[in-house]
Design a protein around this motif. Structure first.
Motif, PDB file in Angstrom:
ATOM      1  N   LYS A  82       0.863  -1.175   0.000  1.00 61.04           N
ATOM      2  CA  LYS A  82       0.000   0.000   0.000  1.00 61.04           C
ATOM      3  C   LYS A  82       0.904   1.231   0.000  1.00 61.04           C
ATOM      4  O   LYS A  82       1.600   1.499   0.972  1.00 61.04           O
ATOM      5  N   VAL A 125      -3.624  -2.253  -8.304  1.00 60.35           N
ATOM      6  CA  VAL A 125      -4.983  -2.495  -7.818  1.00 60.35           C
ATOM      7  C   VAL A 125      -5.559  -1.190  -7.292  1.00 60.35           C
ATOM      8  O   VAL A 125      -4.923  -0.498  -6.506  1.00 60.35           O
ATOM      9  N   TYR A 126      -6.757  -0.878  -7.748  1.00 58.34           N
ATOM     10  CA  TYR A 126      -7.551   0.214  -7.212  1.00 58.34           C
ATOM     11  C   TYR A 126      -8.763  -0.446  -6.571  1.00 58.34           C
ATOM     12  O   TYR A 126      -9.737  -0.762  -7.263  1.00 58.34           O
ATOM     13  N   PRO A 127      -8.705  -0.716  -5.270  1.00 55.53           N
ATOM     14  CA  PRO A 127      -9.756  -1.516  -4.642  1.00 55.53           C
ATOM     15  C   PRO A 127     -11.067  -0.798  -4.411  1.00 55.53           C
ATOM     16  O   PRO A 127     -12.065  -1.437  -4.107  1.00 55.53           O
ATOM     17  N   SER A 128     -11.081   0.510  -4.595  1.00 51.28           N
ATOM     18  CA  SER A 128     -12.319   1.239  -4.331  1.00 51.28           C
ATOM     19  C   SER A 128     -12.465   2.393  -5.318  1.00 51.28           C
ATOM     20  O   SER A 128     -11.766   3.393  -5.224  1.00 51.28           O
ATOM     21  N   ALA A 177     -13.991  -1.597  -8.521  1.00 50.77           N
ATOM     22  CA  ALA A 177     -12.582  -1.861  -8.250  1.00 50.77           C
ATOM     23  C   ALA A 177     -11.919  -2.129  -9.600  1.00 50.77           C
ATOM     24  O   ALA A 177     -12.596  -2.343 -10.608  1.00 50.77           O
ATOM     25  N   CYS A 206      -8.123  -4.042 -11.317  1.00 53.71           N
ATOM     26  CA  CYS A 206      -6.810  -4.674 -11.229  1.00 53.71           C
ATOM     27  C   CYS A 206      -6.268  -4.811 -12.638  1.00 53.71           C
ATOM     28  O   CYS A 206      -7.026  -5.050 -13.586  1.00 53.71           O
ATOM     29  N   MET A 211     -14.603 -10.111  -8.202  1.00 56.38           N
ATOM     30  CA  MET A 211     -13.296  -9.466  -8.256  1.00 56.38           C
ATOM     31  C   MET A 211     -12.241 -10.553  -8.376  1.00 56.38           C
ATOM     32  O   MET A 211     -12.535 -11.726  -8.154  1.00 56.38           O
ATOM     33  N   VAL A 233      -7.516  -7.961  -6.041  1.00 57.23           N
ATOM     34  CA  VAL A 233      -8.409  -6.956  -5.445  1.00 57.23           C
ATOM     35  C   VAL A 233      -8.880  -7.449  -4.079  1.00 57.23           C
ATOM     36  O   VAL A 233      -8.859  -6.696  -3.094  1.00 57.23           O
ATOM     37  N   ALA A 289      -6.109  -7.097  -1.572  1.00 55.11           N
ATOM     38  CA  ALA A 289      -5.903  -5.701  -1.171  1.00 55.11           C
ATOM     39  C   ALA A 289      -6.991  -5.255  -0.194  1.00 55.11           C
ATOM     40  O   ALA A 289      -6.707  -4.610   0.825  1.00 55.11           O
ATOM     41  N   ARG A 290      -8.243  -5.607  -0.495  1.00 51.31           N
ATOM     42  CA  ARG A 290      -9.349  -5.205   0.388  1.00 51.31           C
ATOM     43  C   ARG A 290      -9.212  -5.845   1.769  1.00 51.31           C
ATOM     44  O   ARG A 290      -9.368  -5.192   2.797  1.00 51.31           O
TER      45      ARG A 290
END
Length: 142
Positions: free
Chosen positions: A53, A74-77, A86, A88, A105, A109, A112-113
């Motif tokens: 992160k 990864v863009y989890p949100s 999300a 990836c 997902m 993802v 990461a979440r």
């Protein structure tokens, strides 16, 4: 059930997980959303400390997940994208989530979440220049 509704239910389950603690009950609840192989793979990524992160000065974190064949962004949100909240950069996300819609997902993802909720991310402060270099390296590797 439609994907936005599944995401809302997933968010409820995720919010019920106590930070730093993944109970058997939480794993059972998550197994209603994900195949065992995907869930176990995500947990393995967390155990192997593969979720990084990046904390930039502007506050919105940026994630990298070290997968078996590469490092994935990864863009989890993504709150403004209700049908795919999300993203990836892995091929599995493109196919299973965006094209076929067979998964909610990918494992990156999910890792990461969960890692963020469990406070199990490897955190790194990053400057604006470091972030620009990171993006340039990503573009060069594509």
């Amino acid at each position: 059930m439609q994907t936005p509704e599944l995401y809302r239910l997933f968010e409820i389950v995720l919010a019920s997980i106590h930070p730093g603690e993944l109970s058997d009950e939480a794993i059972e609840q998550l197994s209603h959303f994900f195949p065992d192989t995907l869930l176990l793979s995500a947990l393995d990524l967390i155990d192997r400390e593969c979720v990084i992160k990046y904390l930039p000065p502007w506050g919105r974190p940026h994630f990298h997940v070290l997968g078996s064949t590469g490092t994935y962004t990864v863009y989890p949100s993504l709150p403004l994208a209700p049908h795919a909240p999300a993203f990836c950069s892995c091929p599995a996300f493109s196919y299973a989530v965006l094209i076929s819609g067979s998964q909610l997902m990918c494992k990156h993802v999910l890792a990461a979440r969960l890692a963020e909720r469990l406070a199990r991310c490897v955190e790194r402060q990053i400057t604006s220049n470091d972030f620009a270099s990171l993006l340039a390296r990503q573009q060069a590797s594509m």
